[in-house]
Design a protein around this motif. Structure first.
Motif, PDB file in Angstrom:
ATOM      1  N   ILE B  28     -49.319 -14.875  61.476  1.00  0.00           N
ATOM      2  CA  ILE B  28     -49.978 -14.260  62.630  1.00  0.00           C
ATOM      3  C   ILE B  28     -49.978 -12.748  62.491  1.00  0.00           C
ATOM      4  CG2 ILE B  28     -49.754 -13.833  65.098  1.00  0.00           C
ATOM      5  CD1 ILE B  28     -48.839 -16.676  65.433  1.00  0.00           C
ATOM      6  N   CYS B  29     -48.817 -12.200  62.076  1.00  0.00           N
ATOM      7  CA  CYS B  29     -48.685 -10.744  62.008  1.00  0.00           C
ATOM      8  C   CYS B  29     -49.462 -10.160  60.842  1.00  0.00           C
ATOM      9  CB  CYS B  29     -47.220 -10.349  61.893  1.00  0.00           C
ATOM     10  SG  CYS B  29     -46.308 -10.676  63.394  1.00  0.00           S
ATOM     11  N   ALA B  30     -49.430 -10.841  59.709  1.00  0.00           N
ATOM     12  CA  ALA B  30     -49.971 -10.224  58.505  1.00  0.00           C
ATOM     13  C   ALA B  30     -51.449 -10.543  58.280  1.00  0.00           C
ATOM     14  CB  ALA B  30     -49.155 -10.657  57.293  1.00  0.00           C
ATOM     15  N   ALA B  31     -51.930 -11.686  58.826  1.00  0.00           N
ATOM     16  CA  ALA B  31     -53.300 -12.101  58.531  1.00  0.00           C
ATOM     17  C   ALA B  31     -54.343 -11.034  58.879  1.00  0.00           C
ATOM     18  CB  ALA B  31     -53.608 -13.422  59.238  1.00  0.00           C
ATOM     19  N   PRO B  32     -54.292 -10.448  60.090  1.00  0.00           N
ATOM     20  CA  PRO B  32     -55.322  -9.457  60.411  1.00  0.00           C
ATOM     21  C   PRO B  32     -55.376  -8.288  59.419  1.00  0.00           C
ATOM     22  CG  PRO B  32     -54.176 -10.111  62.386  1.00  0.00           C
ATOM     23  CD  PRO B  32     -53.429 -10.717  61.235  1.00  0.00           C
ATOM     24  N   ILE B  33     -54.211  -7.768  59.017  1.00  0.00           N
ATOM     25  CA  ILE B  33     -54.245  -6.645  58.070  1.00  0.00           C
ATOM     26  C   ILE B  33     -54.856  -7.090  56.752  1.00  0.00           C
ATOM     27  CG2 ILE B  33     -52.951  -4.841  56.893  1.00  0.00           C
ATOM     28  CD1 ILE B  33     -50.643  -5.239  58.439  1.00  0.00           C
ATOM     29  N   LEU B  34     -54.424  -8.275  56.290  1.00  0.00           N
ATOM     30  CA  LEU B  34     -54.909  -8.737  54.998  1.00  0.00           C
ATOM     31  C   LEU B  34     -56.421  -8.907  55.020  1.00  0.00           C
ATOM     32  CD1 LEU B  34     -52.083 -11.264  54.087  1.00  0.00           C
ATOM     33  CD2 LEU B  34     -52.429  -8.918  53.293  1.00  0.00           C
ATOM     34  N   VAL B  35     -56.940  -9.509  56.101  1.00  0.00           N
ATOM     35  CA  VAL B  35     -58.377  -9.724  56.208  1.00  0.00           C
ATOM     36  C   VAL B  35     -59.111  -8.390  56.276  1.00  0.00           C
ATOM     37  CG1 VAL B  35     -60.170 -10.617  57.707  1.00  0.00           C
ATOM     38  CG2 VAL B  35     -58.143 -11.986  57.245  1.00  0.00           C
TER      39      VAL B  35
END
Lengths: 344, 545
Positions: B28-35
């Motif tokens: 949840i925390c990392a997905a937005p940055i990665l995308v």
């Protein structure tokens, strides 16, 4: 001796490849006795204690209590089913519970408050029943921890360095109290310590530990007088070691010949010499030189140098008018000398 | 001995797998940055971005640096001096102020900005009273000043605890070596507290970089302004993602700094036996001066802004119905707080097992701390529209109908964005709460006959419930104040108090903006009181129950 209440056979435990904590430890506890487990830091003492409590799994080996196997065949018995009381090194009192609630934690039934209070009163802490752990002194915390461990009337009480956090004076007082409480409860106890004096003072039985194994067991006197190896002897106090070969039923050492009747000729042995074994006789043309001479109050601790250059520690009751640099002769008291197989 | 084993905690976790929940938190925390990073690095370069790079990007960067710099300077001076006063001196009201000084964290910076700009603008009461001498609070320095007034508690808390845990021996050693009191302070106490202060400053800078409401109201064109414009003005996901990436890189740099300083802070202060220093007793006028100095930030950051807004709200009674918006705000904040606390607790338990996956997940989730709300929102949009593109043809083939539009997933999408930004904020407190449950406590409970479940209920829960509640409440307050992510992601006609306040303030209708602003602050203040008292009781006595 009667049949043991607890038997440990071949206990092995390895945290990672480099540091096995237990490498096949064997130990028996006799009912109603206090056993001291003595060893240097990292020798596996605490791991063995935690394994007995069921807090640490064993990789191999078994622990048997009475007729029940705790570790070994089938799944390990969980700690709450073992009826083992444990006093932790930092006491592990529940910080959110007051003294009486801590003691009552392991009790059941409607009268548990009453029984907990009785246990606290036996520890002379009835007046602190409502105090929280941080409001208690170190000694009081230790007493609450012991009362908590004894309250459910456990089959075995384990104490992990129970006096290590206390100052010297408090230590001996609490040691006496603890032994009295354990004896009054008729408990079978195992006390872990790295302090030889403490181990000798509290124990009916002594178990010496080194490198993840039990290296010797016996009464304190027996172990002190007849150490099984140089490592065992060093655990209990100062000792100097000479390694040599047996010839004609004896070993020639820089301190003179030592009889070794039980060893084959040519066998390599360790001669273990306690400082008390060497009596010093002042002599102007003695064979030994005093290189150090220091009073510890009751005793004079000396180091002397033999003709071959080896150094030996000796002690004699003070006062005594010897000085560093004096030349002396010695007399060797064979009671405090032991010959063992050499470790190599 | 160093062999406090891991068997007990492992046994205590039987029944629920903490590590898998920690992995969920990390995703949840990392997905937005990665995308965001992926889109930014692979998408077509639009004209907007080329144009932007030539014209606005340098401005955005300069203003961001300016705002963050002023905020760091202001919070550094305020937070350090307040922290020292509370930790090392004695004066009337010190104990009370110890926790009250944390409360301005409940005031959104944009609320302070509404009030102060209104007070100091040409024609405003301060302007009139001083004949125009009082400068108008606006622009980058004005925004930095507003952040100083409401974000100083971050520095204050860390500095206070650092000063309080220092041993007096070091200071005394300096005195015996010939240092005067002030010299000894500057050369022992202050350098020893510096890592903690630096960690606090890093938090302040990340917060001020993530802000949208304050800088847009005071006219400081920072990166997050550019980001929101790229999305809502130009409608370009790729451009928004690229700006996000710039913002994230800056934030991650500061974040790395913060983590490094925290590690140093532990190594400087956590040295076992310490003799607590004696407090300097400030009597007479010195005590009164200290008291007034502590009241100053409370007045400037909390009482004066709230007072001005209350006056405005009363003099121009609002006609807006705030009931729906209030319910929306509360629903979002409570839901996010509960989920964040649960994720934080699971991660803390997973960390306790010391497994590699658990540790890596916790670190990955911690990155969310550095993600500004606007970036999290852009990331969530990208994830939703990506999923939509994949599912649309499949759905059409299967049913012949048009796939429901995910972007209107609405509240759920908002919660996703909030969690990716704030779940990390719950992990740290949960971890520190659980660290009070030492393996020996587990062992004690088990040997006294408690099953793993009973151990969790009778020993773990009472010890962690305070820390966990305070973690959840912090997330509640943050979500209540949150603006940029809400603006980007909110469904059509779905308002929160923060959005309403911002829209009216942007239209210069401050009378209408006053009421929602006051509501946000008052609702945030209640949980903040609990958090402040919890944090202060733990550091003061070292014990609580």
């Amino acid at each position: 001796m009667s049949t043991p209440i607890l038997t440990i056979r071949g206990a092995r435990r390895r945290y990672n490849a480099d540091t096995p904590a237990l490498q096949g430890a064997d130990l028996e506890l006799q009912s109603g006795t206090i056993t001291a487990l003595l060893g240097p830091s990292g020798s596996g003492k605490s791991t063995l204690l935690r394994a007995i409590a069921g807090l640490e799994p064993l990789d191999a080996g078994e622990i048997i209590c009475g007729a029940q196997s705790w570790n070994g065949n089938g799944p390990a018995v969980p700690p709450e089913k073992r009826r083992v009381g444990m006093v932790f090194q930092d006491y592990a009192l529940f910080p959110h519970l007051n003294a009486i609630a801590n003691v009552a934690f392991g009790l059941n039934g409607s009268d548990k408050k009453k029984r907990a209070l009785a246990q606290l009163e036996a520890a002379e802490l009835g007046h602190k029943a409502n105090a929280y752990p941080h409001e208690l002194s170190g000694g009081e915390q230790q007493r609450v921890a012991l009362a908590r461990a004894l309250a459910p009337n456990p089959a075995i009480v384990l104490l992990d360095e129970p006096f290590s956090g206390l100052d010297r004076r408090l230590r001996s007082e609490l040691r006496a109290r603890t032994i009295a409480s354990l004896k009054a409860a008729g408990a079978t106890a195992l006390i872990v310590t790295h302090d030889a004096e403490e181990a000798m003072a509290v124990a009916d039985q002594l178990a010496l530990m080194g490198g993840g194994r039990i290296i010797q067991t016996g009464t304190p006197d027996d172990v002190w007088m007849n150490p099984a190896s140089a490592a065992a002897a060093r655990l209990l106090g100062d000792v100097d070691v000479f390694t040599g070969k047996v010839a004609n039923g004896q070993v020639s050492t820089p301190l003179g010949d030592v009889p070794a009747p039980d060893f084959k000729p040519g066998q390599l042995v360790d001669v273990l010499v306690r400082p008390a074994a060497i009596s010093v006789i002042p002599a102007d043309d003695g064979a030994y030189a005093l290189t150090e001479c220091r009073s510890t109050g009751a005793e004079l601790a000396m180091t002397l140098k033999a003709a071959d250059g080896s150094h030996w520690r000796a002690s004699t009751p003070a006062p005594c008018d010897l000085r560093t640099g004096d030349s002396v002769n010695i007399k060797l008291n064979q009671t405090f000398v032991t010959v063992t197989n050499s470790a190599g | 001995m160093a062999v406090t084993g891991t068997a007990a905690p492992r046994a205590a976790q039987k029944g629920f797998n903490a590590t898998s929940l920690a992995v969920v938190a990390a995703l949840i925390c990392a997905a937005p940055i990665l995308v965001v990073a992926w889109i930014a690095l692979t998408g077509d370069t639009g004209d907007y971005l080329a144009h932007l790079a030539q014209t606005r990007l340098p401005t955005y960067l300069t203003h961001s640096a300016y705002v963050a710099g002023v905020a760091a300077l202001g919070t550094g001076l305020l937070g350090t001096s307040l922290g020292w006063l509370i930790a090392r001196t004695q004066f009337p009201g010190r104990e009370f102020l110890g926790w009250v000084l944390i409360l301005p964290l409940a005031v959104p910076a944009y609320v302070a900005a509404y009030a102060w700009l209104d007070l100091s603008t040409a024609g405003g009461p301060l302007y009139t009273a001083t004949n125009g001498l009082f400068p108008t609070i606006r622009g980058s320095w004005g925004a930095g000043l507003m952040f100083s007034l409401v974000l100083y508690p971050y520095v204050y808390l860390l500095a206070r605890d650092a000063f309080a845990s220092q041993s007096a021996d070091v200071y005394d050693a300096a005195r015996t070596l010939g240092s005067a009191p002030w010299h000894a302070f500057m050369h022992t106490a202050l350098p020893m507290a510096r890592p903690a202060i630096a960690a606090g400053l890093a938090l302040v800078m990340m917060e001020s970089l993530a802000d949208y409401g304050t800088v847009s109201h005071l006219g400081a064109p920072t990166l997050s302004i550019g980001l929101v414009r790229a999305w809502s003005g130009a409608g370009s996901l790729v451009d928004a993602a690229r700006l996000s990436l710039v913002l994230v890189v800056v934030a991650l740099f500061i974040f790395g700094l913060e983590r490094a300083q925290r590690r140093r802070a532990r190594s400087v202060t956590g040295s076992g036996k310490t003799r607590p220093p004696q407090r300097f007793v400030l009597g007479g006028w010195k005590g009164i001066a200290a008291l007034l100095f502590c009241l100053l930030p409370l007045a400037l950051g909390m009482f004066i802004p709230l007072g001005r807004l209350a006056y405005l709200a009363l003099s121009e009674p609002s006609t807006t119905d705030l009931l729906d918006a209030s319910l929306n705000s509360l629903t979002l904040a409570i839901t996010a707080a509960i989920i964040a606390a649960a994720l934080g607790l699971s991660t803390a338990y997973a960390l306790r097992s010391k497994g590699i996956i658990a540790t890596m997940s916790a670190r990955a989730a911690g990155l969310g701390y550095a993600v500004p709300g606007a970036v999290a929102a852009v990331g969530v949009i990208a994830i939703l529209s990506g999923t939509q593109q994949i599912l649309d043809p499949i759905w059409r083939d299967l049913t012949g109908a048009v796939f429901p539009i995910l972007l209107t997933g609405g509240a759920a999408a908002l919660i996703f964005a909030y969690l990716s930004r704030f779940a990390a904020a719950a992990i740290g407190p949960a971890e520190s709460a659980l660290s009070r449950v030492t393996p020996a406590l587990d062992g004690a409970a088990r040997t006294l006959g408690a099953t793993p479940l009973q151990t969790a209920r009778l020993v773990h829960w009472p010890l962690i419930v305070g820390g966990l509640t305070s973690a959840g409440l912090l997330v509640f307050v943050e979500v209540l104040k949150e603006l940029p992510a809400t603006m980007i992601l909110r469904p059509f006609n779905y308002d929160t108090l923060a959005v309403i306040a911002h829209s009216y303030a942007a239209d210069e209708r401050l009378g209408e903006a006053a009421m929602p602003s006051i509501l946000i602050t008052l609702v945030a203040l209640l949980p903040m009181v609990f958090v402040a008292r919890y944090l202060s009781s733990r550091s003061a006595g070292g014990q609580d129950r």
